[in-house]
Scaffold this active site. Structure first.
Site, PDB file in Angstrom:
ATOM      1  N   LYS A 194       0.860  -1.186   0.000  1.00  0.00           N
ATOM      2  CA  LYS A 194       0.000   0.000   0.000  1.00  0.00           C
ATOM      3  C   LYS A 194       0.895   1.233   0.000  1.00  0.00           C
ATOM      4  O   LYS A 194       1.691   1.438   0.913  1.00  0.00           O
ATOM      5  CB  LYS A 194      -0.920   0.005   1.212  1.00  0.00           C
ATOM      6  CG  LYS A 194      -1.862   1.195   1.252  1.00  0.00           C
ATOM      7  CD  LYS A 194      -2.774   1.121   2.463  1.00  0.00           C
ATOM      8  CE  LYS A 194      -3.719   2.313   2.535  1.00  0.00           C
ATOM      9  NZ  LYS A 194      -4.611   2.250   3.706  1.00  0.00           N
ATOM     10  N   ARG A 204     -10.602  10.415   1.474  1.00  0.00           N
ATOM     11  CA  ARG A 204     -10.575  11.134   2.750  1.00  0.00           C
ATOM     12  C   ARG A 204     -11.859  11.905   2.985  1.00  0.00           C
ATOM     13  O   ARG A 204     -12.299  12.058   4.123  1.00  0.00           O
ATOM     14  CB  ARG A 204      -9.335  12.030   2.817  1.00  0.00           C
ATOM     15  CG  ARG A 204      -8.061  11.192   2.843  1.00  0.00           C
ATOM     16  CD  ARG A 204      -6.793  12.005   2.941  1.00  0.00           C
ATOM     17  NE  ARG A 204      -5.636  11.116   2.925  1.00  0.00           N
ATOM     18  CZ  ARG A 204      -4.382  11.510   2.882  1.00  0.00           C
ATOM     19  NH1 ARG A 204      -4.104  12.808   2.869  1.00  0.00           N
ATOM     20  NH2 ARG A 204      -3.389  10.635   2.865  1.00  0.00           N
ATOM     21  N   GLU A 231       7.609  -6.862   1.320  1.00  0.00           N
ATOM     22  CA  GLU A 231       6.415  -6.769   2.155  1.00  0.00           C
ATOM     23  C   GLU A 231       5.454  -7.918   1.857  1.00  0.00           C
ATOM     24  O   GLU A 231       4.851  -8.506   2.775  1.00  0.00           O
ATOM     25  CB  GLU A 231       5.709  -5.431   1.916  1.00  0.00           C
ATOM     26  CG  GLU A 231       6.464  -4.215   2.423  1.00  0.00           C
ATOM     27  CD  GLU A 231       6.241  -3.959   3.909  1.00  0.00           C
ATOM     28  OE1 GLU A 231       5.689  -4.843   4.593  1.00  0.00           O
ATOM     29  OE2 GLU A 231       6.624  -2.877   4.378  1.00  0.00           O
ATOM     30  N   LYS A 246      -2.265  -1.626  -3.600  1.00  0.00           N
ATOM     31  CA  LYS A 246      -3.112  -0.433  -3.581  1.00  0.00           C
ATOM     32  C   LYS A 246      -2.230   0.799  -3.681  1.00  0.00           C
ATOM     33  O   LYS A 246      -1.293   0.933  -2.885  1.00  0.00           O
ATOM     34  CB  LYS A 246      -3.928  -0.405  -2.288  1.00  0.00           C
ATOM     35  CG  LYS A 246      -4.864   0.786  -2.149  1.00  0.00           C
ATOM     36  CD  LYS A 246      -5.604   0.742  -0.816  1.00  0.00           C
ATOM     37  CE  LYS A 246      -6.546   1.931  -0.687  1.00  0.00           C
ATOM     38  NZ  LYS A 246      -7.269   1.932   0.619  1.00  0.00           N
ATOM     39  N   SER A 272     -10.047   5.613  -4.919  1.00  0.00           N
ATOM     40  CA  SER A 272     -10.973   6.719  -5.138  1.00  0.00           C
ATOM     41  C   SER A 272     -10.505   7.688  -6.217  1.00  0.00           C
ATOM     42  O   SER A 272     -11.282   8.096  -7.080  1.00  0.00           O
ATOM     43  CB  SER A 272     -11.195   7.463  -3.823  1.00  0.00           C
ATOM     44  OG  SER A 272      -9.964   7.971  -3.302  1.00  0.00           O
ATOM     45  N   TYR A 311     -15.134   0.908  -7.316  1.00  0.00           N
ATOM     46  CA  TYR A 311     -16.420   1.572  -7.130  1.00  0.00           C
ATOM     47  C   TYR A 311     -17.313   1.427  -8.355  1.00  0.00           C
ATOM     48  O   TYR A 311     -18.486   1.803  -8.312  1.00  0.00           O
ATOM     49  CB  TYR A 311     -16.191   3.054  -6.802  1.00  0.00           C
ATOM     50  CG  TYR A 311     -15.349   3.233  -5.554  1.00  0.00           C
ATOM     51  CD1 TYR A 311     -15.912   3.120  -4.292  1.00  0.00           C
ATOM     52  CD2 TYR A 311     -13.972   3.463  -5.639  1.00  0.00           C
ATOM     53  CE1 TYR A 311     -15.139   3.256  -3.148  1.00  0.00           C
ATOM     54  CE2 TYR A 311     -13.191   3.598  -4.496  1.00  0.00           C
ATOM     55  CZ  TYR A 311     -13.782   3.488  -3.255  1.00  0.00           C
ATOM     56  OH  TYR A 311     -13.005   3.605  -2.122  1.00  0.00           O
TER      57      TYR A 311
END
Length: 321
Positions: A194, A204, A231, A246, A272, A311
């Site tokens: 991320k 946000r 990671e 992400k 987003s 979305y």
């Protein structure tokens, strides 16, 4: 002999027959925001078509996801009150846990119910963990709260908990806590790669973030790829059942590298800002919304993501029918 690859592109049925990558509703997970105390939906101005839902509304959305054949839904809670430790994330009566319970009771196992396992929506300082006396995120103290949060979410009905805070060791601590409570079937989807991305901006607003400053001391540097692979390896070794990259669209090289090396399914989140850019360009008549959205999702799938959070998820079944 003249090579003529165009023969296989001459009409829609031929192109469909030989398509190397296919997008299916079952590949998709819809991120959904539920606002505490809402009596009607609250539009998110920077994300056209997306809103904070009431508790009843999020159940209706989950039912729509089932009807459209989607793979899953991921819930994010937006509480009325926040504090320094994000206690509402652990409270069984906190908005996220109440929503998880309501959704799971409504749809059972007809849809994979995922929970965002992070404190940022619940802390008054907006960081993904608790702060030490110097104002820095305390990694190990935060992991203790993540463990409690994951257990609360699993008890509320989440099939999948998704730690997204990028704390070192978070997967191991959560897995140990879940197993200790007999919640051995709960899946851990680790946000393994991320990035500290500018594309998170509209999110946000969606969660009414209180963040001041940035998260660059724990989210990854967009310049780095090898670090992401490290990671991912660490999270798999700690017991992650799936791993996440992400954002997705600007990090397709990371998605591809993760898919090549991972021994568990790889997910990617079309975040987003990536969604809003497509919406904004389409609203200005610069691109075709449907074509651009499907192209972007197909590229994420082509890079190797088996699961895509987007979305656009509820739109896709109609677009590809």
């Amino acid at each position: 002999m003249i090579e003529r690859p165009r023969r296989l592109r001459q009409n829609a049925v031929l192109r469909s027959l030989v398509a190397e990558t296919r997008l299916h509703p079952r590949d998709l997970v819809l991120p959904v925001f539920v606002g505490e105390g809402l009596t009607e939906p609250r539009p998110i101005t920077s994300m056209p078509g997306v809103e904070q839902h009431t508790l009843e509304g999020v159940v209706d959305v989950a039912r729509r996801c089932v009807a459209r054949g989607l793979g899953g839904i991921m819930l994010f809670g937006v509480p009325l009150e926040k504090d320094a430790t994000g206690s509402g994330a652990i409270d069984p009566d906190g908005i996220l846990n109440v929503a998880l319970r309501a959704v799971r009771e409504a749809i059972g196992d007809d849809l994979v119910v995922m929970a965002d396992t992070c404190l940022d929506e619940f802390t008054d300082h907006g960081h993904c963990g608790v702060l030490d006396e110097h104002g820095r995120v305390d990694n190990d103290a935060t992991n203790e709260l993540y463990a409690q949060m994951a257990v609360a979410q699993a008890r509320a009905g989440a099939h999948v908990v998704a730690p997204s805070g990028m704390m070192d060791g978070q997967v191991a601590v959560i897995r140990e806590a879940l197993d200790a409570e007999g919640l051995t079937d709960t899946v851990v989807l680790a946000y393994a790669a991320k990035y500290a991305s500018a594309f998170f901006g509209p999110f946000r607003e969606a969660v009414q973030s209180s963040l001041q400053g940035d998260r660059r001391t724990y989210q990854q540097d967009p310049a780095n790829l090898v670090e992401s692979l490290r990671e991912i390896d660490l999270d798999i070794a700690e017991g992650a059942d799936m791993v996440m990259v992400k954002p997705a669209m600007s990090y397709l090289d990371v998605v591809a590298a993760a898919a090549e090396r991972s021994s568990v399914p790889v997910a990617a989140y079309q975040v987003s800002g990536e969604y809003s850019m497509i919406q904004a360009a389409a609203a200005n008549g610069w691109i075709d919304l449907r074509a651009a959205a499907l192209e972007s999702l197909t590229s994420i799938r082509r890079a190797g993501a088996q699961v895509i959070l987007t979305y656009f998820a509820l739109d896709v079944p109609d677009w590809i029918a």
